[in-house]
Scaffold this motif. Sequence first.
Motif, PDB file in Angstrom:
ATOM      1  N   ILE A  95       0.323   6.132   3.318  1.00 11.87           N
ATOM      2  CA  ILE A  95       0.742   6.076   4.714  1.00 11.87           C
ATOM      3  C   ILE A  95       2.265   6.196   4.789  1.00 11.87           C
ATOM      4  CG2 ILE A  95       0.802   3.533   4.721  1.00 11.87           C
ATOM      5  CD1 ILE A  95      -0.182   3.719   7.687  1.00 11.87           C
ATOM      6  N   ASP A  96       2.723   6.999   5.731  1.00 16.14           N
ATOM      7  CA  ASP A  96       4.158   7.180   5.934  1.00 16.14           C
ATOM      8  C   ASP A  96       4.766   5.826   6.286  1.00 16.14           C
ATOM      9  OD1 ASP A  96       6.726   7.990   6.577  1.00 16.14           O
ATOM     10  OD2 ASP A  96       6.075   9.623   7.883  1.00 16.14           O
ATOM     11  N   GLU A  97       5.750   5.405   5.503  1.00 20.22           N
ATOM     12  CA  GLU A  97       6.328   4.074   5.690  1.00 20.22           C
ATOM     13  C   GLU A  97       6.947   3.882   7.065  1.00 20.22           C
ATOM     14  OE1 GLU A  97      10.638   4.710   3.474  1.00 20.22           O
ATOM     15  OE2 GLU A  97       9.008   3.815   2.342  1.00 20.22           O
ATOM     16  N   GLU A  98       7.326   4.955   7.743  1.00 19.96           N
ATOM     17  CA  GLU A  98       7.893   4.789   9.088  1.00 19.96           C
ATOM     18  C   GLU A  98       6.868   4.241  10.078  1.00 19.96           C
ATOM     19  OE1 GLU A  98       7.603   8.835  11.746  1.00 19.96           O
ATOM     20  OE2 GLU A  98       9.330   8.647  10.434  1.00 19.96           O
ATOM     21  N   LEU A  99       5.583   4.374   9.769  1.00 18.44           N
ATOM     22  CA  LEU A  99       4.544   3.864  10.658  1.00 18.44           C
ATOM     23  C   LEU A  99       4.399   2.345  10.574  1.00 18.44           C
ATOM     24  CD1 LEU A  99       1.778   6.555  10.123  1.00 18.44           C
ATOM     25  CD2 LEU A  99       3.256   6.267  12.113  1.00 18.44           C
ATOM     26  N   LEU A 100       4.912   1.745   9.513  1.00 23.22           N
ATOM     27  CA  LEU A 100       4.719   0.311   9.311  1.00 23.22           C
ATOM     28  C   LEU A 100       5.450  -0.533  10.358  1.00 23.22           C
ATOM     29  CD1 LEU A 100       4.803   0.126   5.434  1.00 23.22           C
ATOM     30  CD2 LEU A 100       2.853   0.480   6.970  1.00 23.22           C
ATOM     31  N   GLY A 101       6.382   0.058  11.081  1.00 21.73           N
ATOM     32  CA  GLY A 101       7.073  -0.644  12.150  1.00 21.73           C
ATOM     33  C   GLY A 101       6.321  -0.636  13.475  1.00 21.73           C
ATOM     34  N   GLU A 102       5.239   0.116  13.539  1.00 22.07           N
ATOM     35  CA  GLU A 102       4.449   0.211  14.776  1.00 22.07           C
ATOM     36  C   GLU A 102       3.431  -0.929  14.852  1.00 22.07           C
ATOM     37  OE1 GLU A 102       4.819   2.325  17.208  1.00 22.07           O
ATOM     38  OE2 GLU A 102       6.074   3.875  16.318  1.00 22.07           O
ATOM     39  N   ASP A 103       3.322  -1.539  16.036  1.00 19.13           N
ATOM     40  CA  ASP A 103       2.294  -2.568  16.215  1.00 19.13           C
ATOM     41  C   ASP A 103       0.901  -1.948  16.101  1.00 19.13           C
ATOM     42  OD1 ASP A 103       4.101  -4.622  16.588  1.00 19.13           O
ATOM     43  OD2 ASP A 103       4.151  -4.369  18.756  1.00 19.13           O
ATOM     44  N   LEU A 116      -9.417   5.578  16.600  1.00 20.36           N
ATOM     45  CA  LEU A 116      -9.353   4.230  16.065  1.00 20.36           C
ATOM     46  C   LEU A 116      -7.967   3.671  16.351  1.00 20.36           C
ATOM     47  CD1 LEU A 116     -10.779   2.036  14.292  1.00 20.36           C
ATOM     48  CD2 LEU A 116      -9.588   3.067  12.341  1.00 20.36           C
ATOM     49  N   ARG A 117      -7.911   2.577  17.071  1.00 16.30           N
ATOM     50  CA  ARG A 117      -6.644   1.871  17.329  1.00 16.30           C
ATOM     51  C   ARG A 117      -6.498   0.840  16.225  1.00 16.30           C
ATOM     52  NH1 ARG A 117      -5.084  -2.924  20.481  1.00 16.30           N
ATOM     53  NH2 ARG A 117      -3.031  -2.573  21.365  1.00 16.30           N
ATOM     54  N   PHE A 118      -5.410   0.947  15.447  1.00 10.78           N
ATOM     55  CA  PHE A 118      -5.244   0.048  14.307  1.00 10.78           C
ATOM     56  C   PHE A 118      -3.781  -0.266  14.042  1.00 10.78           C
ATOM     57  CE2 PHE A 118      -4.912   4.276  12.530  1.00 10.78           C
ATOM     58  CZ  PHE A 118      -3.978   4.161  11.514  1.00 10.78           C
ATOM     59  N   LYS A 119      -3.571  -1.303  13.239  1.00 10.03           N
ATOM     60  CA  LYS A 119      -2.229  -1.713  12.834  1.00 10.03           C
ATOM     61  C   LYS A 119      -1.936  -1.103  11.466  1.00 10.03           C
ATOM     62  CE  LYS A 119      -2.571  -6.197  15.099  1.00 10.03           C
ATOM     63  NZ  LYS A 119      -2.508  -7.660  14.906  1.00 10.03           N
ATOM     64  N   PRO A 120      -0.955  -0.225  11.369  1.00  7.37           N
ATOM     65  CA  PRO A 120      -0.647   0.408  10.085  1.00  7.37           C
ATOM     66  C   PRO A 120      -0.372  -0.603   8.965  1.00  7.37           C
ATOM     67  CG  PRO A 120       0.489   1.562  11.833  1.00  7.37           C
ATOM     68  CD  PRO A 120      -0.107   0.328  12.446  1.00  7.37           C
ATOM     69  N   ARG A 121       0.325  -1.662   9.282  1.00  8.62           N
ATOM     70  CA  ARG A 121       0.656  -2.659   8.258  1.00  8.62           C
ATOM     71  C   ARG A 121      -0.610  -3.295   7.665  1.00  8.62           C
ATOM     72  NH1 ARG A 121       5.028  -4.305   6.341  1.00  8.62           N
ATOM     73  NH2 ARG A 121       6.374  -3.460   7.943  1.00  8.62           N
ATOM     74  N   ASP A 122      -1.658  -3.433   8.478  1.00  5.98           N
ATOM     75  CA  ASP A 122      -2.918  -4.002   7.983  1.00  5.98           C
ATOM     76  C   ASP A 122      -3.498  -3.170   6.841  1.00  5.98           C
ATOM     77  OD1 ASP A 122      -2.814  -6.120   9.735  1.00  5.98           O
ATOM     78  OD2 ASP A 122      -4.487  -5.431  10.990  1.00  5.98           O
ATOM     79  N   LEU A 123      -3.383  -1.847   6.954  1.00  8.52           N
ATOM     80  CA  LEU A 123      -3.929  -0.987   5.894  1.00  8.52           C
ATOM     81  C   LEU A 123      -3.260  -1.279   4.562  1.00  8.52           C
ATOM     82  CD1 LEU A 123      -4.247   2.540   7.553  1.00  8.52           C
ATOM     83  CD2 LEU A 123      -5.957   0.737   7.388  1.00  8.52           C
ATOM     84  N   VAL A 124      -1.948  -1.473   4.596  1.00 12.98           N
ATOM     85  CA  VAL A 124      -1.195  -1.757   3.371  1.00 12.98           C
ATOM     86  C   VAL A 124      -1.511  -3.167   2.871  1.00 12.98           C
ATOM     87  CG1 VAL A 124       1.122  -1.997   2.388  1.00 12.98           C
ATOM     88  CG2 VAL A 124       0.617  -0.120   3.974  1.00 12.98           C
ATOM     89  N   GLU A 125      -1.465  -4.134   3.771  1.00 15.31           N
ATOM     90  CA  GLU A 125      -1.701  -5.524   3.376  1.00 15.31           C
ATOM     91  C   GLU A 125      -3.104  -5.741   2.820  1.00 15.31           C
ATOM     92  OE1 GLU A 125      -0.650  -7.781   6.860  1.00 15.31           O
ATOM     93  OE2 GLU A 125       1.501  -7.480   6.519  1.00 15.31           O
ATOM     94  N   ARG A 126      -4.063  -4.981   3.294  1.00 16.49           N
ATOM     95  CA  ARG A 126      -5.447  -5.116   2.812  1.00 16.49           C
ATOM     96  C   ARG A 126      -5.757  -4.194   1.637  1.00 16.49           C
ATOM     97  NH1 ARG A 126      -9.340  -5.142   7.866  1.00 16.49           N
ATOM     98  NH2 ARG A 126     -10.805  -5.664   6.214  1.00 16.49           N
ATOM     99  N   GLY A 127      -4.769  -3.422   1.192  1.00 13.69           N
ATOM    100  CA  GLY A 127      -4.951  -2.578   0.017  1.00 13.69           C
ATOM    101  C   GLY A 127      -5.658  -1.267   0.268  1.00 13.69           C
ATOM    102  N   PHE A 128      -5.737  -0.836   1.525  1.00 13.06           N
ATOM    103  CA  PHE A 128      -6.422   0.417   1.853  1.00 13.06           C
ATOM    104  C   PHE A 128      -5.501   1.627   1.812  1.00 13.06           C
ATOM    105  CE2 PHE A 128      -9.073  -2.660   4.370  1.00 13.06           C
ATOM    106  CZ  PHE A 128     -10.104  -2.713   3.447  1.00 13.06           C
TER     107      PHE A 128
END
Length: 134
Positions: A95-103, A116-128
């Motif tokens: 995932i493009d790291e610039e997306l991690l600042g988006e809610d 799908l409405r989702f939180k980009p940071r969740d994908l990283v934190e959950r290991g996806f």
Amino acid sequence: MTRPLLEEIGEILRLGGLVRTVRQAARAVGVDERKIVKTLVVKCGDEYRAYILRGIKRLDLEALGCRLATPEEVQSVTGYQIGGVPPVLAIPVFIDEELLGEDYVYGGGGDEYSLLRFKPRDLVERGFARPVKL
């Protein structure tokens, strides 16, 4: 790790019609085009990967040493058709790291009639997904 159901990642929005472009998706949910993301499946050597980036941004395939997967390859390796590929897959996802600042952002919801409405940071934190600079 098994792939979770999309409902476990975010909220699936069933739309009233076909959504094929960033502009159509943004209009369908009433957000700026910068909030729409795409999941691109590529083939790099013998490996398939997916990259999540803003829909208005281009992926530099040459710099990655990859090529876009064909529609048939996308269906085969993800189980989804192009236009509906979600951000959580059984192949490596970046995932493009610039997306991690988006809610929240909106991406493929499994078909061309859903987002799908989702939180980009969740994908990283959950290991996806792994963050990368694109």
